[in-house]
Write a protein that holds these residues in place. Structure first.
Motif, PDB file in Angstrom:
ATOM      1  N   VAL A  59     -13.023 -46.443 -28.027  1.00  0.00           N
ATOM      2  CA  VAL A  59     -12.052 -46.065 -29.023  1.00  0.00           C
ATOM      3  C   VAL A  59     -10.568 -46.774 -28.384  1.00  0.00           C
ATOM      4  N   PHE A  60      -9.849 -47.329 -29.583  1.00  0.00           N
ATOM      5  CA  PHE A  60      -8.635 -47.827 -29.005  1.00  0.00           C
ATOM      6  C   PHE A  60      -7.579 -47.419 -30.094  1.00  0.00           C
ATOM      7  N   ASP A  61      -6.223 -47.360 -29.832  1.00  0.00           N
ATOM      8  CA  ASP A  61      -5.335 -46.928 -30.824  1.00  0.00           C
ATOM      9  C   ASP A  61      -5.182 -47.781 -31.871  1.00  0.00           C
ATOM     10  N   SER A  62      -5.500 -48.800 -32.102  1.00  0.00           N
ATOM     11  CA  SER A  62      -5.310 -49.768 -33.152  1.00  0.00           C
ATOM     12  C   SER A  62      -5.998 -51.037 -33.019  1.00  0.00           C
ATOM     13  N   GLN A  63      -6.517 -51.997 -34.253  1.00  0.00           N
ATOM     14  CA  GLN A  63      -7.278 -53.070 -34.125  1.00  0.00           C
ATOM     15  C   GLN A  63      -6.498 -54.172 -33.303  1.00  0.00           C
ATOM     16  N   ALA A  97      -6.259 -57.543 -28.416  1.00  0.00           N
ATOM     17  CA  ALA A  97      -5.537 -57.751 -27.133  1.00  0.00           C
ATOM     18  C   ALA A  97      -6.690 -57.723 -25.867  1.00  0.00           C
ATOM     19  N   SER A  98      -7.794 -56.605 -25.838  1.00  0.00           N
ATOM     20  CA  SER A  98      -8.556 -56.437 -24.819  1.00  0.00           C
ATOM     21  C   SER A  98      -9.558 -57.522 -24.744  1.00  0.00           C
ATOM     22  N   ALA A 114     -13.532 -50.159 -17.967  1.00  0.00           N
ATOM     23  CA  ALA A 114     -12.614 -50.789 -17.308  1.00  0.00           C
ATOM     24  C   ALA A 114     -11.904 -51.757 -18.285  1.00  0.00           C
ATOM     25  N   VAL A 115     -12.254 -51.766 -19.666  1.00  0.00           N
ATOM     26  CA  VAL A 115     -11.542 -52.586 -20.608  1.00  0.00           C
ATOM     27  C   VAL A 115     -10.268 -51.939 -20.962  1.00  0.00           C
ATOM     28  N   GLU A 118     -11.945 -58.213 -17.878  1.00  0.00           N
ATOM     29  CA  GLU A 118     -12.754 -56.886 -17.846  1.00  0.00           C
ATOM     30  C   GLU A 118     -13.620 -56.921 -19.420  1.00  0.00           C
ATOM     31  N   TRP A 119     -13.178 -57.672 -20.333  1.00  0.00           N
ATOM     32  CA  TRP A 119     -13.772 -57.608 -21.655  1.00  0.00           C
ATOM     33  C   TRP A 119     -14.777 -58.617 -21.376  1.00  0.00           C
TER      34      TRP A 119
END
Length: 112
Positions: free
Chosen positions: A63-67, A72-73, A33-34, A78-79
């Motif tokens: 996995v995220f698109d960027s650091q 931001a997450s 859900a993050v 949710e985090w």
């Protein structure tokens, strides 16, 4: 791609079934859900290299698109829920959690 790698130690043998149920039914949905998450892969290790003991019990890759997307997450509800549940698991099952962050690098396989 930017990854968070989470490595869990093994729970006590008598807690393994309960750990697995909690991980599957509570922790993975919380992680999924993050916000900004592109992919979540969870692996239950069976053995280590060349039949040796595994260094960890479970590993998850977020996995995220960027650091910047991961960072931001980190400020989301949710985090916070995922982190709180990790604390519950550590206390309840006596496991440890090691986390690393980094940029993914891919290489093409060599000739076969």
């Amino acid at each position: 791609m930017y990854k968070l790698i989470a490595c869990w130690s093994a729970p006590r043998p008598e807690d393994e079934d309960a750990f697995e149920q909690h991980y599957r039914d509570v922790h993975l949905p919380a992680a999924a859900a993050v916000p900004n998450l592109r992919r979540l892969v969870a692996t239950r290790t069976a053995s280590g290299l060349e039949g040796g003991e595994a260094s960890f019990y479970r590993v998850a890759e977020m996995v995220f698109d960027s650091q910047a997307d991961l960072e931001a997450s980190e400020h989301s509800e949710e985090w916070g829920a995922m982190r709180a549940d990790a604390g519950v698991m550590i206390e309840r099952f006596g496991v440890s959690l090691q986390v690393g962050l980094g940029e993914e690098t891919q290489a093409e396989p060599g000739p076969r």
